[in-house]
Structures are given as structure tokens and as C-alpha cells.
Design an enzyme around this catalytic site. Structure first.
Site, PDB file in Angstrom:
ATOM      1  N   GLY A  26       0.848  -1.071  -0.020  1.00 35.67           N
ATOM      2  CA  GLY A  26       0.040  -0.009  -0.024  1.00 35.67           C
ATOM      3  C   GLY A  26       0.997   1.183  -0.001  1.00 35.67           C
ATOM      4  O   GLY A  26       2.054   1.151  -0.100  1.00 35.67           O
ATOM      5  N   ASN A  27       0.231   2.371   0.425  1.00 37.47           N
ATOM      6  CA  ASN A  27       0.977   3.657   0.480  1.00 37.47           C
ATOM      7  C   ASN A  27       0.365   4.650   1.644  1.00 37.47           C
ATOM      8  O   ASN A  27      -0.518   4.142   2.024  1.00 37.47           O
ATOM      9  CB  ASN A  27       1.082   4.300  -0.965  1.00 37.47           C
ATOM     10  CG  ASN A  27      -0.056   4.642  -1.573  1.00 37.47           C
ATOM     11  OD1 ASN A  27      -0.729   5.437  -0.917  1.00 37.47           O
ATOM     12  ND2 ASN A  27      -0.514   3.938  -2.715  1.00 37.47           N
TER      13      ASN A  27
END
Ligand code: PMT
Length: 695
Positions: free
Chosen positions: A209-210
Site C-alpha cells: 500500500g502507500n
């Protein structure tokens, strides 16, 4: 009477702030709304039903059955009747009941039956407000689509100071007016927004993810909705609410899901803004079971996700706009331009992690908006304000698209000019030349094609050119003063607002009856047509500046080119430095970068200010007040520029009217001070602003 005909259910609960409900009822009724008060038993301890029924002109409801007639007070009917329900003040207890559906009084049952938007104005002690239970309940209400008016900070009934005071009734009414009649620049437009991160599943407990929080995209969605658009928000996994009822939210997790939702929605949209931080790769294999630690190193094979922006870019039809974001760490502008090109975007919003306070998770951002024409950089701002800038650019481009897509069969041109020739100063002269000149000028201005757009008759810009002939000799040489002015209609009213007004002295030209008036941009031989072309472009450019932020650049640049080139004509008014208010200086000032606040205010003042004032006087005026602040900024950037003073001259009467009897004391004082500083010669008028009666 801006809320004429609107039906409001006002729920009053047992808080010391219940006294404010009386003022709220009075203000709503004054605005033309019909108000039905529903109060809890406990609220009666703080304000009597008699006060509220007297002010609203309707019996107050608080029991399921009327104690006098025994009739059933139908919460279901109220839910269908209302255009909006406001609960003000809303106590922690009522908020909790609303969140969990505890329907033990008429107010909560009415809330549960309500079909119209619900606005909640909490009032309580600061610790109660800050308690996780209250905050969680408010989040639950937000997730139901209710609109929460955050309480203000200040002294509370407990004599403690902090957040918990119910918002002032006048502000609640102004928010409601915004809600019903807010800026409608995007009314009828459908806009797709992607926001937040994507999670690419590795196994049931892990993902790639980020750090995206969704704040930027949600702020854009909110701004678009506030401006009247129907928004589809495709959101990755974030913990944000979407209170605005015009936002349809689709929650997704992975890039593939976001891709499918965006492709489906884009088909019927006018524009898409892609602010999501989409993972470029996903694990090639997603394990159903938690991956165990078996060795020191581990490799995950990744495969490419679809590029959603590029896909929408390939689907884009004429009339649709596509906006991307670029998050960069190095070679920012160059990389952003490549993305603009490659993904077939109309503009791209660049933010760089090299800038402090910009990018992921924070509440601020610092962006540069890049399109095919150029780039505009903005200072660090709240994400809300950045959203406003992005949406302003979007609505300007949508407007331009509309102009380009207009049918080509129209005859009318851009300007609807009247021309007058005043010869009183040279009485006794043969007037034949003047009559012919007046007709020739009218035809030249109105039938020349100044832009590549085709204007419908109703879109032509009203303007007036009055030549006061100072001298004339038989060889055809004239000296004139030209009064030029242009106005634009205020949407929904019969009122027109001055867009540009200027007195140009000592214009010299030659004209013999039946000379053809011709204009060639590359070869400015004729001073008369050069002057007319200059003002025509200036008026068209300023009109477009008022329609979309900095929207008139193309035409204002043309006016500036004429002024630059015409310096060789040797006539007065064209030369830099010959006086501070000649036509060369006027356009040069206006286009100078330091004047950007003045150019930006043209849009805000006219579209967001005046155009909304007739339905939302307070909201519109507040925007105008903001604009006066922008005027001051422009003035401080270049105190000697004539254009700021000129603006105050032709807006003088309008500004006095706007603030007469409207606006708070501090607001009027601040506006008066700024205007007096910029143009002290009009201080009599500005003092009228300060001295007009206060509400
Ligand atoms: O959510 P916040 O915490 O408020 O943070 C905001 C933000 C930093 C996420 C936002 O301002 C931002 O920059 N969003 C874009 C981030 C990004 O992925 O940039 P990019 O340069 O990698 O992508 C360029 C464009 O292509 C973007 O519009 C992106 O949405 C789009 N894209 C990228 C990859 C992909 N597979 N599909 C896409 O559509």
C-alpha cells in the site's frame, strides 16, 4: 427572503444553548422559511415552547400525541414534508440516540423518518465534546450523510473555555443558504474522483500500500459537490467521511477494483480528477493463507496494474476533461509534463515530496497546475484551498470546452457594442464625417471576429464606446477622448456589473468618410482600429477572466501585444512610462505577475460573489470581502499600478451598495480601510460603507 418556501424542521434539545434556537427560528422565518419546531422534554427546561411557537407561528411538537386533541403527531409526515432538518443545539445524549437509533422521543423518531438532508449543530462542554464516545457518534452521523456544523471555541456555560459552543445562528443560516443555493458553477456536471491509496493483497494479513490518506481527493470531491456537481467518489481504503449528499461514494480496495469502478463511471461523466495513489504493481499470486517465515530472504513476484488514468485518457470523448495528479520526488515538472502527455490529460496537478507540508497524509499541499498552455504554481495551502484552486481550473476549462463546442452556425460575434460620437465640443463643423464614422465603427466592432469562438446572440458582451471629439480638421484628422465601458449581467437578476471602464484621452487618428476600417494584428498602421482592437480584446479577456479563473489570458495577451507593437505608431497612450495610466500601462499592469490576485478576483468577485448574492446575500458578500483582501494584496505587490485604483473607481457605487445594511462592523471597517488606502480620493464613498447601519 432567500429561503422563501423552504420547509425546515428544527429539532431543539436540552442544552443551555437552546436559547439560541429562538434567534435561529427568527432568522429562518425572516429568510422566508416555514419552521416546524420539534423539541425534547428536556429542552423545555431551557426555553419555553411558547417562545418558539410564537416566533415560528406554528405549534411546537414534542409528544407523540397532542395533549389537547389526542391527535398523533406524525414523524413520518414531518420526514416527508421537510426540505431540511436542523438539530440545534444537539446534545451528546441526542447525538448518541441518533447514532444508535434510540427512538424514545419525537425528535429522534422524526430524525429517523427524515428524507431530507440533516444538519446537526452540537453544543456541550468541551470534555463531553472531545470524548471518544461523542466523536465516534458524530462520525457515525457523518457516515449516514448528516452534515455536522462543528461547534466553535470559546467560553462555555461551565465557565471553561474550549470547543463546544453551538455555532452562532446567523452562521448556521448562512451555511444552510450555501447548502440550498451555493455556488453553482458546476451545476449539472457529473464528476468522477479517485482518492486514497490502493491495497494490493499479498496474503490475508499483508498488502502493498502507500501513505495516501485520501484527504486531497476528498477535499476535491467536497468542493465539486459544493459547486453543484454530482460526484462519484471512488475511494481506496481510508477513514474519511463524505458528508455532502451529492457525493456518491464507491469504496474499493485494490487497483483493479478502482480501475473497474472508474471505467464504468467515466462513461457518463463530464470530467474526472484522479488523485488516488494507485499501486503500479500487485503480487502475481495472492495467497489464501498467511505466508509463513521459511527462509531469510523472500521474493514476491509482481505484475503490472492497469494505468487507470491512461485508460480513461484513451476513452475520453470530445467534451470530457481528464485531470491527473503527479506525485514526484525529483525532476518534478519534467515528469509531470510527460504524464500529462502520455495519459492524455487536460491538466495535471503536481505535488512534490521535496516540498515540506506537501503530499501524503498532511492537511496541506503545495501544487503546480500544468496544462498545455503553461504552469501556475501555488503557495502551501490547506488541502481545502488547494481543492478550490484545482476546481476553479477545472470549471474554467469546462467553460472553454463549452465555448469551443458551440454550434458554428451563429451569426453574432463577441461584442454587443453601442458607439456614440459626441461632437458638442466642436459645434459648427460639418457632421457628415461623424455620422459615417459612427456607423463604420459600430459595424467594425460588432462584426469583426475577435476570437475563434462563435458566440450566441445572448452571450455577446455588452459594451459601450463613446468618442468625445476634441478637435477635427477637414483633412480628416481627429483628436478624441474615448470612454469605454463593458458590463456583464449578474446571473438571475436584471442587474449588470461594470467589468471595465476607462477614459482614454488624446487619441489621434485620421478618417475620411467611406474609408474602410481594417485591422491587421501584424501590421498596425491605423491608430483608430488599433485602439478599438486593443479595447475589444481587453473586454473579451476580462469577461473571460470573470467566467473562469485567469480564463481570459489568450485575449489579454493579444491586447498586450497590440500595446507593445503600437509603441511604434508614435501616438500618445501606447508608450511605456509616458503616463502612469495610459492604455499601455493599464494592460501591462493587469498582466504583470504581481497583479495575479487582481486577475483572480475577477472570477471570484463576479461568479462566486455577485452571481450568488441574489440568492445568498451573506455568502456572496463574504466572497466579495475576500476579494477586497485580494485587491489589497495586488496593491501591496505594486502600489504604483493604476489598475487597482481603476478597479475601485468603477466598482465604487456597487461596493457601497453591497455593504449598505449588510455585513458586520469589523468586515465593513476592514473593507473601508483597504479601499481608502488604495483610492483615498474616493474616501467619501468608502466612509459610507463603514458608516452604514449594522445588522
Ligand atoms: O491522499 P492524501 O494523503 O491527501 O495525499 C494526496 C496525494 C499525495 C496522494 C495526491 O496529492 C497525489 O499526488 N495523488 C497522485 C499520486 C500518484 O500516484 O501519482 P503518480 O505520479 O504515481 O500517478 C500519476 C497519475 O496517474 C495520478 O493521477 C494517478 O492517480 C494516476 N495513476 C497512477 C497509476 C495507476 N496505475 N493508475 C493511475 O490512474
Amino acid at each position: 427572503m432567500q429561503m422563501q418556501g423552504k420547509k425546515i424542521v428544527l429539532g431543539v434539545t436540552g442544552s443551555i444553548a437552546a436559547y439560541k434556537a429562538a434567534l435561529l427560528v427568527r432568522l429562518l422565518v425572516k429568510e422566508g422559511a416555514t419552521v416546524q419546531v420539534v423539541m425534547t422534554e428536556c429542552a423545555k427546561e431551557f426555553i419555553t415552547p411558547l417562545t418558539l411557537s410564537t416566533l415560528s407561528g406554528r405549534p411546537v411538537l414534542s409528544e407523540f400525541f397532542s395533549s389537547s386533541s389526542g391527535a398523533w403527531n406524525s414523524h413520518v409526515d414531518l420526514g416527508l414534508w421537510a426540505d431540511a432538518m436542523i438539530i440545534a443545539p444537539a446534545t451528546a445524549s441526542t447525538i448518541g440516540k441518533m447514532a444508535s437509533g434510540v427512538a424514545d422521543n419525537l425528535l429522534v423518531t422524526t430524525y429517523l423518518s427524515m428524507k431530507a438532508p440533516v444538519v446537526v449543530a452540537p453544543a456541550m462542554d468541551l470534555d463531553m465534546y472531545a470524548h471518544p464516545s461523542t466523536q465516534r457518534n458524530l462520525d457515525v452521523l457523518r457516515s449516514y450523510g448528516n452534515h455536522i456544523i462543528e461547534p466553535a471555541s470559546g467560553e462555555l456555560a461551565s465557565h471553561l473555555s474550549g470547543k463546544g459552543r453551538m455555532e452562532e445562528p446567523c452562521n448556521i443560516v448562512s451555511m444552510l443558504k450555501d447548502f440550498f443555493f451555493g455556488n453553482s458553477a458546476l451545476k449539472g456536471k457529473k464528476i468522477l474522483i479517485t482518492a486514497g491509496p490502493t491495497y494490493e493483497k499479498i496474503d490475508p494479513v499483508r498488502f502493498i500500500g502507500n501513505y495516501s490518506s485520501g484527504k486531497m481527493g476528498f477535499a476535491i470531491a467536497d468542493e465539486c459537490a459544493k459547486q453543484g456537481a454530482d460526484v462519484t467518489l471512488v475511494a481506496g481504503p481510508v477513514s474519511l467521511a463524505t458528508p455532502h449528499p451529492s457525493i456518491k461514494r464507491i469504496d474499493v480496495e485494490s487497483a483493479l477494483q478502482m480501475h473497474d469502478a472508474a471505467v464504468e463511471a467515466f462513461e457518463s461523466c463530464d470530467a474526472a480528477v484522479l488523485s488516488a495513489a494507485v499501486a503500479d504493481y500487485r503480487p502475481a499470486v495472492q495467497c489464501d493463507r498467511k505466508i509463513k517465515r521459511t527462509s531469510e530472504n523472500m521474493n514476491i513476484e509482481l505484475e503490472a496494474n492497469p494505468d487507470i488514468a491512461a485508460r480513461l485518457g484513451s476513452m475520453k470523448r470530445d467534451g470530457q476533461l481528464l485531470v491527473g495528479f503527479a506525485l514526484e520526488t525529483n525532476d518534478a515538472e519534467q515528469n509531470a509534463r510527460l504524464k500529462l502527455e502520455k495519459k492524455n490529460l487536460d491538466f495535471i496537478v503536481l505535488n512534490s515530496l521535496a516540498d515540506k507540508g506537501a503530499g501524503f497524509a498532511v492537511d496541506t499541499n503545495k501544487v503546480t497546475i500544468i496544462d498545455k498552455e503553461g504552469a501556475s504554481s501555488y503557495p502551501l495551502k490547506s488541502k481545502k484551498d488547494v481543492a478550490r484552486d484545482v476546481v476553479a481550473h477545472l470549471s474554467k476549462m469546462l467553460l472553454m470546452l463549452l465555448l469551443i463546442l458551440l454550434p458554428c452556425s451563429v451569426q453574432a460575434q463577441e461584442l454587443n457594442a453601442t458607439v456614440a460620437l459626441n461632437t458638442t465640443k466642436i459645434q459648427g463643423t460639418n457632421t457628415e464625417a461623424f455620422t459615417v464614422l459612427k456607423d463604420a465603427l459600430t459595424e467594425f466592432i460588432n462584426n469583426h471576429k475577435w476570437t475563434e469562438y462563435d458566440y450566441e446572440e445572448y452571450e455577446r458582451i455588452a459594451c459601450n464606446f463613446t468618442f468625445i471629439v476634441d478637435s477635427y480638421s477637414d483633412d480628416g484628422s481627429f483628436t478624441c477622448t474615448l470612454m469605454v465601458q463593458a458590463t456583464r449581467p449578474v446571473f438571475g437578476t436584471t442587474y449588470s456589473s461594470m467589468l471595465f471602464k476607462y477614459e482614454d484621452r488624446g487619441i489621434k487618428f485620421s478618417y475620411q468618410p467611406y474609408d474602410r476600417l481594417e485591422f491587421n494584428e501584424d501590421n498596425l498602421e491605423n491608430n483608430l482600429t488599433a485602439v478599438i482592437a486593443f479595447y475589444s480584446y481587453m473586454i473579451i479577456g476580462m469577461d473571460m477572466d470573470s467566467m473562469g479563473e485567469l480564463g481570459g489570458a489568450d485575449f489579454l495577451n493579444k491586447a498586450q501585444n497590440i500595446a507593445n507593437n503600437a509603441q511604434n505608431l508614435g501616438d500618445s497612450g501606447w508608450r511605456a512610462g509616458s503616463s502612469d495610466n495610459n492604455r499601455y500601462a493599464v494592460i501591462d499592469d493587469y498582466m504583470n505577475g504581481a497583479m495575479e490576485p487582481l486577475r483572480r478576483l475577477m472570477y471570484r468577485y463576479h461568479r462566486l460573489g455577485l452571481d450568488t448574492m441574489f440568492k445568498n446575500a451573506d455568502g456572496g458578500r463574504k466572497v466579495i470581502t475576500e476579494c477586497i483582501g485580494m485587491l489589497k494584496e495586488a496593491y501591496e505587490n505594486r502600489p504604483l499600478a493604476y489598475i487597482t485604483k481603476l478597479f475601485t473607481e468603477y466598482k465604487q457605487e456597487e461596493l457601497v451598495n453591497i455593504y449598505s445594511n449588510e455585513g458586520g462592523e469589523d468586515e465593513k471597517k476592514a473593507v473601508t480601510e483597504i479601499l481608502t488606502e488604495i483610492n483615498p480620493s474616493l474616501s467619501d464613498s468608502w466612509n459610507k460603507i463603514q458608516n452604514s447601519s449594522f445588522r
